[in-house]
Design an enzyme around this catalytic site. Structure first.
Site, PDB file in Angstrom:
ATOM      1  CG  ASP A  94     -10.287  -0.564   4.751  1.00 54.50           C
ATOM      2  OD1 ASP A  94     -10.247  -1.292   3.995  1.00 54.50           O
ATOM      3  OD2 ASP A  94      -9.691  -0.978   5.977  1.00 54.50           O
TER       4      ASP A  94
ATOM      5  CE  LYS B  24      -3.793  -2.385   2.085  1.00 55.66           C
ATOM      6  NZ  LYS B  24      -4.601  -3.072   3.256  1.00 55.66           N
TER       7      LYS B  24
ATOM      8  CD  GLN C  92      -3.883  -4.380   6.210  1.00 56.80           C
ATOM      9  OE1 GLN C  92      -3.964  -3.561   5.602  1.00 56.80           O
ATOM     10  NE2 GLN C  92      -4.233  -5.806   5.905  1.00 56.80           N
TER      11      GLN C  92
HETATM   12  N1  GUN Z   1      -6.966  -7.018   5.633  1.00 56.85           N
HETATM   13  C1  GUN Z   1      -7.154  -7.755   4.452  1.00 56.85           C
HETATM   14  N2  GUN Z   1      -7.804  -7.128   3.617  1.00 56.85           N
HETATM   15  C2  GUN Z   1      -7.923  -5.515   4.154  1.00 56.85           C
HETATM   16  C3  GUN Z   1      -8.662  -4.634   3.682  1.00 56.85           C
HETATM   17  O1  GUN Z   1      -9.288  -4.638   2.635  1.00 56.85           O
HETATM   18  N3  GUN Z   1      -8.598  -3.701   4.712  1.00 56.85           N
HETATM   19  C4  GUN Z   1      -8.140  -3.762   5.921  1.00 56.85           C
HETATM   20  N4  GUN Z   1      -8.180  -2.700   6.845  1.00 56.85           N
HETATM   21  N5  GUN Z   1      -7.746  -4.899   6.309  1.00 56.85           N
HETATM   22  C5  GUN Z   1      -7.579  -5.939   5.366  1.00 56.85           C
END
Ligand code: GUN
Length: 294
Positions: A121, A54, A98
């Site tokens: 998100d 990211k 996350q």
């Molecule tokens: N863990 C796995 N996929 C995601 C996601 O799209 N967002 C977040 N915050 N955590 C994740």
């Protein structure tokens, strides 16, 4: 027959390039530098890989990236204090915590503390509720990616029968809403659903998001159906390494399906690209700039 392989890698790269163009434009025209803050608590190896990716891709798109790494034993209050700071920070337009969070932290409380305008998100109840109501909302990135991949095969999915296998907040539930907004007919199935193979065989569009390695088999799939595999399962190999497999038995299903996403190189690639889209959109909305062209 063998299925067309949906190339998530290329589609994601094109989307990131479009985001980068728009980022350059909003910088030029509105003096706006979109910024994304990613919070990683603890050191789950898979999460570390995602967060690194990211960070790199956010910077590559020309946006500001702020990484916050906290120890697994951080208190809930400290994490909430960080979120409150990020909510107030004018350089931050997107906040992503996350998941999964280490034990001891209450995920719902943490998500609810994020300013809905910065919730890239799409997990805050404000955005989840707006999406469910059919209103404009920041929507979760993986389901957005699934829709884009589907549309690379079918310009319109209106009236098609879709099945979503899995009902998580991150994927299954929001994907159901996005498909409904596209006028598909949607079935949502889960671990308690009866006769899943039969339900799946009725679908023109199959979305597997259960986290069970290679669960969807060839005889579950209607010939010619489009199959989108959201699963990322790490299986041990005989050499002591791990290999990634999806929730779909790719080698057998590709002989039946009309189009299919590979793992890796399918949906996974789209999630971060859609996160960049959401950050750009959030930045424009917060700054009062016109909606971007992506
Ligand atoms: N863990 C796995 N996929 C995601 C996601 O799209 N967002 C977040 N915050 N955590 C994740």
């Amino acid at each position: 027959m063998t299925a067309r392989i949906i190339d998530g890698k290329t589609i994601a790269a094109e989307l990131r390039a479009r985001v980068a163009d728009e980022v350059a434009r909003v910088k030029r025209e509105h003096n706006l530098l979109p910024g994304l803050a990613v919070v990683l608590v603890g050191n789950d190896p898979a999460s570390e890989v995602y967060v690194r990716s990211k960070h790199t891709q956010t910077q590559a798109a020309g946006m500001a990236s702020f990484e916050h790494k906290l120890p697994a034993d951080v208190s809930q209050d400290e994490l909430l204090a960080l979120i409150a700071r990020l909510n107030r920070d004018p350089a931050v337009h997107g906040i992503l915590v996350q998941l999964p969070l280490p034990k001891g932290l209450h995920t719902e409380t943490i998500i609810n503390a994020i300013d809905p305008a910065k919730d890239v998100d799409g997990l805050h109840p404000h955005n989840a509720g707006r999406l469910a109501g059919g209103f404009a909302a920041l929507s979760p990135c993986t389901p957005l990616g699934c829709i884009i991949l589907t549309k690379s095969v079918h310009a319109s999915i209106e009236g098609m029968n879709a099945i979503v296998i899995g009902r998580s907040n991150l994927v299954g539930r929001p994907l159901l809403q996005l498909l409904l907004n596209e006028n598909a007919t949607v079935t949502i199935a889960h671990s308690r659903s009866r006769d899943l193979p039969e339900l799946t065989r009725r679908a023109d569009l199959v979305y597997a998001a259960v986290g069970r390695p290679e669960m969807v088999r060839a005889d579950w799939v209607k010939p010619g159906a489009t199959v989108i595999d959201v699963g990322i399962n790490r299986l041990p190999t005989t050499e002591g390494k791990t290999r990634l497999v999806g929730d779909v038995a790719f080698e057998e299903v590709r002989r039946v399906a009309g189009a299919i996403t590979p793992v890796p190189g399918g949906v996974g690639q789209m999630t971060v690209a859609c996160l960049l889209v959401n950050t750009l959109r959030a930045a424009c909305a917060i700054a009062g700039a016109p909606k971007p062209a992506v």
